[in-house]
Every structure is written in C-alpha cells, then in structure tokens.
Design a protein around this motif. Structure first.
Motif, PDB file in Angstrom:
ATOM      1  N   UNK A  56       0.839  -1.199   0.000  1.00  0.00           N
ATOM      2  CA  UNK A  56       0.000   0.000   0.000  1.00  0.00           C
ATOM      3  C   UNK A  56       0.876   1.251   0.000  1.00  0.00           C
ATOM      4  N   UNK A  57       1.919   1.235   0.816  1.00  0.00           N
ATOM      5  CA  UNK A  57       2.835   2.377   0.852  1.00  0.00           C
ATOM      6  C   UNK A  57       3.461   2.629  -0.523  1.00  0.00           C
ATOM      7  N   UNK A  58       3.801   1.570  -1.221  1.00  0.00           N
ATOM      8  CA  UNK A  58       4.492   1.696  -2.505  1.00  0.00           C
ATOM      9  C   UNK A  58       3.546   1.951  -3.676  1.00  0.00           C
ATOM     10  N   UNK A  59       2.251   1.895  -3.432  1.00  0.00           N
ATOM     11  CA  UNK A  59       1.261   2.123  -4.486  1.00  0.00           C
ATOM     12  C   UNK A  59       1.119   3.632  -4.739  1.00  0.00           C
ATOM     13  N   UNK A  60       1.478   4.065  -5.929  1.00  0.00           N
ATOM     14  CA  UNK A  60       1.428   5.502  -6.236  1.00  0.00           C
ATOM     15  C   UNK A  60       0.160   5.899  -6.986  1.00  0.00           C
ATOM     16  N   UNK A  61      -0.839   5.024  -6.980  1.00  0.00           N
ATOM     17  CA  UNK A  61      -2.064   5.276  -7.742  1.00  0.00           C
ATOM     18  C   UNK A  61      -3.190   5.876  -6.900  1.00  0.00           C
ATOM     19  N   UNK A  62      -2.983   5.998  -5.595  1.00  0.00           N
ATOM     20  CA  UNK A  62      -4.055   6.503  -4.744  1.00  0.00           C
ATOM     21  C   UNK A  62      -4.320   7.983  -4.999  1.00  0.00           C
ATOM     22  N   UNK A  63      -5.593   8.340  -5.034  1.00  0.00           N
ATOM     23  CA  UNK A  63      -5.956   9.754  -5.103  1.00  0.00           C
ATOM     24  C   UNK A  63      -5.647  10.438  -3.771  1.00  0.00           C
ATOM     25  N   UNK A  64      -5.892   9.709  -2.698  1.00  0.00           N
ATOM     26  CA  UNK A  64      -5.639  10.234  -1.358  1.00  0.00           C
ATOM     27  C   UNK A  64      -4.270   9.752  -0.883  1.00  0.00           C
ATOM     28  N   UNK A  65      -3.296  10.624  -0.899  1.00  0.00           N
ATOM     29  CA  UNK A  65      -1.928  10.244  -0.539  1.00  0.00           C
ATOM     30  C   UNK A  65      -1.764  10.001   0.958  1.00  0.00           C
ATOM     31  N   UNK A  66      -2.779  10.353   1.743  1.00  0.00           N
ATOM     32  CA  UNK A  66      -2.724  10.042   3.172  1.00  0.00           C
ATOM     33  C   UNK A  66      -2.673   8.535   3.406  1.00  0.00           C
ATOM     34  N   UNK A  67      -3.190   7.769   2.464  1.00  0.00           N
ATOM     35  CA  UNK A  67      -3.138   6.310   2.591  1.00  0.00           C
ATOM     36  C   UNK A  67      -1.684   5.847   2.619  1.00  0.00           C
TER      37      UNK A  67
END
Length: 211
Positions: free
Chosen positions: A161-172
């Motif tokens: 999850x940390x390495x996933x750069x596809x999130x709209x919400x970077x707080x994740x």
C-alpha cells in the motif's frame, strides 16, 4: 450516553446480526448501513462508551463479525467508521483490549479491498493501534506485533500500500508508512523499503503547512 445505557448499541447489534442471516438483499444491505451509521453516531467522540462497546457480543464483536462475514467487495467505508471512532477515542490499554478481540485480523482482511476509502480507514486504524501498542511496550523495546504482522502477511500488505502511487488520497501512503515505522520500533528497518519510508516521513514532517 443515555441511549447507550438503555441498550441502544445492543439493539443496533441485533439489526446488523439479523441482516447477515440468509441471502444478502438490498434491504439487508440498507439495514446494515443504517446500523453502522447509528453506531457511529453514538460512538463518535464518546470515550465513555468503550465499556459498552467491548461487551461480549457488543458492537465491536458485531462489527468484527460483519467485516469477516461480508464478501470483501461488499465492504464499504461506513462499515469501518464505528471501529475508527472507538480506536481514536481509546487509551493504550483499551486498544490492547481491541487487539485481544481480534481487530487486527479483521483489518488485515479489509486491506484487500479495492475500495480506496476502505483502505484509508483500515490503514488509519492500523496506524493508531501500532503506535499505541508500541508505546505500551516501552522505550527501547521491539514492537510486540512485528512478528505477528510479518507472519500473517499484514506487513507485506502495508508495504504494498505504501508503494502504491495510484491513490488519489496520498494520506493512505502516509498512514501505511507510519504504521510500518512504528512496527520497526527499536528494530532495524530493512533497507529494501526502509529508506523510502524514512524519506517519505521526513518529507511529511518538514512539509510547509503540515498539520
């Protein structure tokens, strides 16, 4: 608190539990959401509700049962809000009780969701729990949950999850980085992902207007 003392949370548990019996329908999904929303309202900013929430067969047990019972694709953020309110208003000892009730296993499952909001609530809960349990263990001592979360795959999921750069919400990404950092309390963090996590957290700390 009056509604809770009069059995309001128990009534909500009955609604949720009965809705999980038999084949799922639109009406049952509505009742589950209604129950989760009602519980969230009663629990929000209400630390006095904890002793009622953790009763055997109480709302915590019911939400955990719900999150295990529902197909992963049917889990929505409103199913997690009550847990989030409880975790955020609990002290360290109370969070330890939540861990003993099995909340970590449940959150491990919700990390598999493709729903970004579900993942957001899940990593937030992990962040609060890993910090609290680490603090309870004391300064200079390894985190007591590290091995468990390595063995059950939770740590791997948090890293992904940390390495996933596809999130709209970077707080994740941030919350997962915090959780991983807390887990490696008094323990060398592996270089494969440790360097990027440290850089990420440093960038967050020095970011202008950071709250």
């Amino acid at each position: 608190m009056k509604i809770i003392k009069q059995g309001g949370l128990k009534d909500i548990c009955k609604v949720i539990h009965s809705s999980l019996e038999g084949e799922m329908s639109w009406n049952k999904q509505y009742l589950i959401r209604f129950g989760c929303d009602a519980a969230s309202i009663l629990l929000k900013d209400n630390p006095q509700s904890f002793r009622f929430a953790i009763e055997s067969g109480g709302i915590i047990d019911e939400i955990i049962f719900l999150l295990i019972r529902l197909p992963i694709g049917n889990i929505n953020q409103f199913n997690l809000v009550s847990l989030c309110h409880i975790v955020n208003s609990s002290n360290y000892e109370q969070i330890k009780i939540l861990v003993e009730k099995g909340i970590l296993k449940t959150m491990n499952r919700t990390l598999n969701s493709g729903n970004e909001l579900v993942q957001e609530y899940s990593v937030l809960i992990f962040k609060v729990i890993t910090f609290a349990i680490g603090e309870l263990e004391g300064e200079g001592k390894p985190h007591p949950l590290l091995k468990e979360m390595e063995n059950d795959g939770t740590l791997t999921k948090l890293i992904e999850i940390f390495q996933n750069d596809k999130y709209n919400n970077k707080d994740i990404n941030l919350q997962s980085a915090c959780s991983i950092g807390y887990l490696y309390k008094a323990t060398p963090i592996p270089i494969e992902f440790g360097s990027s996590i440290i850089i990420h957290l440093k960038d967050y700390i020095i970011k202008p207007n950071n709250q």
